[in-house]
Design a protein around this motif. Sequence first.
Motif, PDB file in Angstrom:
ATOM      1  N   THR A   1      49.936 -25.554  23.128  1.00 32.32           N
ATOM      2  CA  THR A   1      50.033 -24.286  24.084  1.00 32.32           C
ATOM      3  C   THR A   1      51.261 -23.820  23.786  1.00 32.32           C
ATOM      4  OG1 THR A   1      49.965 -23.679  26.383  1.00 32.32           O
ATOM      5  CG2 THR A   1      50.917 -25.457  26.078  1.00 32.32           C
TER       6      THR A   1
ATOM      7  N   ASN B   1      48.074 -19.450  24.097  1.00 27.41           N
ATOM      8  CA  ASN B   1      47.411 -20.144  23.326  1.00 27.41           C
ATOM      9  C   ASN B   1      47.442 -21.821  23.700  1.00 27.41           C
ATOM     10  OD1 ASN B   1      49.179 -21.897  21.326  1.00 27.41           O
ATOM     11  ND2 ASN B   1      49.131 -19.715  21.195  1.00 27.41           N
ATOM     12  N   TYR B   2      46.183 -22.122  24.001  1.00 25.52           N
ATOM     13  CA  TYR B   2      45.729 -23.616  24.573  1.00 25.52           C
ATOM     14  C   TYR B   2      44.789 -23.716  23.561  1.00 25.52           C
ATOM     15  CZ  TYR B   2      42.512 -21.107  27.718  1.00 25.52           C
ATOM     16  OH  TYR B   2      41.350 -21.094  27.767  1.00 25.52           O
ATOM     17  N   GLY B   3      44.524 -25.212  23.858  1.00 23.09           N
ATOM     18  CA  GLY B   3      43.618 -26.410  22.872  1.00 23.09           C
ATOM     19  C   GLY B   3      43.641 -27.487  22.854  1.00 23.09           C
TER      20      GLY B   3
END
Length: 434
Positions: free
Chosen positions: A285, A308-310
């Motif tokens: 992230t 952002n994240y993932g």
Amino acid sequence: MKNFKYIVVFLIGLPFFAVGQTVLTLEEAIAITLENNFDLRIAKNEVKINEENVSLGNAGMLPRVNGVVTNNNTILNTKQTQSNGNEIEIDGAKNLNLNYGVGLEWTIFDGFSMFARHNQLKEIQKLGETELKLNVLAKVSEVYDTYYILVNQQHLIRSLDSIIAVSEFRLKTAQTRFTIGKASKLEVLNAEVDYNADVSAKIRLKEQYAISKIALNQLLVRPSETDFTVTDVILIDETLKLTDLLGLAQEQNPELQIQYINKKIQEYELKQVKAARYPSLSLSTGYNFIRSESPFGFITQTSGQNFNYGFTASINIFDGFNQNRNERTSKIQLENTQLQIDRQKQAVNAQISSFYQSYLSNLALLEMEQKNEKIARQNLEITLDKFKIGTISPVEFRTAQVNYANAVIRLTNAELLTKQTEISLKEIAGNLSF
């Protein structure tokens, strides 16, 4: 002169303490060595490094957070022609692209490799502590050995003093007899040669004594010229049992303990290798700020933020059979650590058994030499009485004197050898007191 033999006996039993010298006890020597010795201080620092390395972060269990700043600037000269035919010419135009923010990456599963790594770091710490114990035992054993060599040399110097006193008495007697005409010049010369030989032996022994003092001062990290004397007693532990020593060695011998720890380290290494068969899962992230400036176009400045994240998941499906090869190699290395343990056990048992045989032999020799020294001393006293009244020759007197000197040397050497084998046995068993 009728009391001369009692003076000799007094010299034999007199402690070798020089006036003004500091008496260094064995306990003090060991304590100073443990505190000052360079090798031990380095080993202690290595242990501290291993302690610092045992952390969740070093094992890969904690997330990694990075701050990033990117600033790109461009200066250019440009000429633009618009669709309506207008021309724009700009010199020294500056473009700015600024990006900054923080990002986080966290591997939350790696096939349990991080847990194996953490346990492996703990074993490496234990390995450093055990290696420190091995170094301590070696240095303490060296202090023991050097200290008792000094005690042995003090005994010999003291005994030589009594021998020289007897030789001096014999020389003065020969000179007196020569003066009154009852002895030849040859008797005087022989007595003087023997006296000089005894003095020469003491000079050589005092040289060895001084060198041994320098060696002990070096172990204690003190100036080589530091003067001292040691205590005058060698106490022999006559209660050592082979079965007890062998049992202690299996539990306390540092070299054997190191092999046990190496096996544990290799077991955790194998677990880390096997972990590659499992999937790996990581989270990521970040939060970024963006700003750009340009003198061209309809939009000359832009700014914004983004979050952002993932996640990333991966699994090894095929790697050219390297995984199988790595596991086989690691298992062979683990097998080697067990073989090293078995080899070390055999070596330790052989060392203890060998030293124990020497220990028993030295105890028997010590008992015999103690009896022999008493006989030689008694013989010297009787011979001295007979020499004073002239019933034996100077040669017979010298023979009794040499026999006593040799008996003393054998006795002191037997004491030292017995103590040295005792120290070696306790060192190997990991039971040396310090």
